[in-house]
Design a protein around this motif. Sequence first.
Motif, PDB file in Angstrom:
ATOM      1  N   THR A   1       0.710  -1.230   0.087  1.00 33.62           N
ATOM      2  CA  THR A   1       0.010  -0.036   0.178  1.00 33.62           C
ATOM      3  C   THR A   1       0.974   1.289   0.105  1.00 33.62           C
ATOM      4  O   THR A   1       1.902   1.180   0.433  1.00 33.62           O
ATOM      5  CB  THR A   1      -0.974   0.163   1.365  1.00 33.62           C
ATOM      6  N   ASN A   2       0.157   2.271  -0.390  1.00 30.98           N
ATOM      7  CA  ASN A   2       0.913   3.799  -0.353  1.00 30.98           C
ATOM      8  C   ASN A   2      -0.094   4.794  -0.111  1.00 30.98           C
ATOM      9  O   ASN A   2      -0.586   5.651  -0.781  1.00 30.98           O
ATOM     10  CB  ASN A   2       1.487   3.909  -1.598  1.00 30.98           C
ATOM     11  N   TYR A   3      -0.667   4.745   1.213  1.00 28.28           N
ATOM     12  CA  TYR A   3      -1.684   5.460   1.888  1.00 28.28           C
ATOM     13  C   TYR A   3      -1.217   7.100   1.876  1.00 28.28           C
ATOM     14  O   TYR A   3      -0.182   7.314   2.185  1.00 28.28           O
ATOM     15  CB  TYR A   3      -2.038   5.147   3.148  1.00 28.28           C
ATOM     16  N   PRO A   4      -2.070   7.821   1.394  1.00 31.62           N
ATOM     17  CA  PRO A   4      -1.779   9.258   1.418  1.00 31.62           C
ATOM     18  C   PRO A   4      -1.573   9.745   2.913  1.00 31.62           C
ATOM     19  O   PRO A   4      -2.468   9.142   3.600  1.00 31.62           O
ATOM     20  CB  PRO A   4      -2.967   9.903   0.885  1.00 31.62           C
ATOM     21  N   ALA A   5      -1.121  10.778   3.330  1.00 33.05           N
ATOM     22  CA  ALA A   5      -1.141  11.485   4.576  1.00 33.05           C
ATOM     23  C   ALA A   5      -2.533  11.409   5.135  1.00 33.05           C
ATOM     24  O   ALA A   5      -2.834  11.366   6.250  1.00 33.05           O
ATOM     25  CB  ALA A   5      -0.332  12.812   4.658  1.00 33.05           C
ATOM     26  N   SER A   6      -3.378  11.812   4.310  1.00 35.91           N
ATOM     27  CA  SER A   6      -4.703  12.316   4.912  1.00 35.91           C
ATOM     28  C   SER A   6      -5.472  11.045   5.610  1.00 35.91           C
ATOM     29  O   SER A   6      -6.216  11.173   6.345  1.00 35.91           O
ATOM     30  CB  SER A   6      -5.685  12.831   3.633  1.00 35.91           C
ATOM     31  N   PHE A   7      -5.246   9.826   4.871  1.00 36.61           N
ATOM     32  CA  PHE A   7      -5.705   8.303   5.304  1.00 36.61           C
ATOM     33  C   PHE A   7      -4.912   8.240   6.925  1.00 36.61           C
ATOM     34  O   PHE A   7      -5.647   7.753   7.542  1.00 36.61           O
ATOM     35  CB  PHE A   7      -5.315   7.441   4.473  1.00 36.61           C
ATOM     36  N   ILE A   8      -3.755   8.568   6.938  1.00 34.04           N
ATOM     37  CA  ILE A   8      -2.977   8.266   8.282  1.00 34.04           C
ATOM     38  C   ILE A   8      -3.797   9.180   9.265  1.00 34.04           C
ATOM     39  O   ILE A   8      -3.978   8.763  10.250  1.00 34.04           O
ATOM     40  CB  ILE A   8      -1.720   8.446   8.128  1.00 34.04           C
ATOM     41  N   ARG A   9      -4.177  10.517   8.719  1.00 32.24           N
ATOM     42  CA  ARG A   9      -4.645  11.513   9.604  1.00 32.24           C
ATOM     43  C   ARG A   9      -6.167  10.988  10.142  1.00 32.24           C
ATOM     44  O   ARG A   9      -6.507  11.167  11.306  1.00 32.24           O
ATOM     45  CB  ARG A   9      -4.556  12.801   9.188  1.00 32.24           C
TER      46      ARG A   9
END
Length: 329
Positions: A136-144
Amino acid sequence: MSNQPYLQDSYFDNMPQEISLKRWQSTVNVVSEIFDVPGAWIMQANIKGVEVLVANESIQDDFPAGIAFDFNVNVYCKTVIQNKKTLYVKNAEKEGIWNNNPEYTDAGFKSYLGVPLQWPNGDMFGTLCVLDTNETNYPASFIRLLWQLKELIDGDLRNLLLIKKLKKQSVTDELSEINNRFGFIENARQLISLAKRSRMSLSLMYFDINGLKIMNDSYGHKMGDFIIKTFAEALSKSIRKEDIIARLGGDEFCFLGVHQFDDKGETVKLRVTQLFAELTKSDERIKGVSFSVGCKSFDPVNGFDLDKMLSETDCLMYANKKSTKEAQK
């Protein structure tokens, strides 16, 4: 469990009523849909190890709630719990440190994103996490987003402690730190139900501290408070763990337990007297303080009417107080 540092009980076995398990279930379901992953979980670090508390509905057949990993096993969540911070593994195959992690080697979960769930004091509760069998390569918005959901769950844990604190305050006498009248009645009803089912007799003792008003008038209310707290301590140390004690108000205390008073309570009375004397021996002013007591046993044949039981032992206590005064004349 070997080397188990987390001693909190499993919430899977005994989920507190104050926590909305339905909301936690909805949370992991939505997380698995947004992240488009096969698995999302809320995990707890407890006496079992790292345990699945809630799993999204689509993964429950393969990885249901109740599964626990020994804390010696190198699962992803263990790292989050130990470090108290977010862990994002894009592809375990490329990192080389997860070759003994059964989530990767046996279940094929290459990608992991997990955030810590914490009690208000910072201690670890567990994790909120998502796992995928693909890189995976989640965007920072997903982690937030996952962190924001973590804070909502942390809020549930904070509210749980607050509700428990308020409940304890409602049944605890602030000065003596034992049950108040409400707490006594609540616990007494449970013990009475047990006694009825098991056909056990119960013994009730009603205590009244003699001379408390005189001590208050002579030395101030701090002295009176000290006497009340010390008597409560002596009473607490004189009973069994399963017995119930309370400060009913003012200088009156009571005890309820499974029948043990063939000597009409003299053993317990003597124990309390000796402990109270030991705890107050450094203050000569307290040597004159004593207490009166009424004691009676009740059996299931005649029934357990708590109000009547308290009234009868209260009368016996006052009879004891009267006879003591007459003997001192």
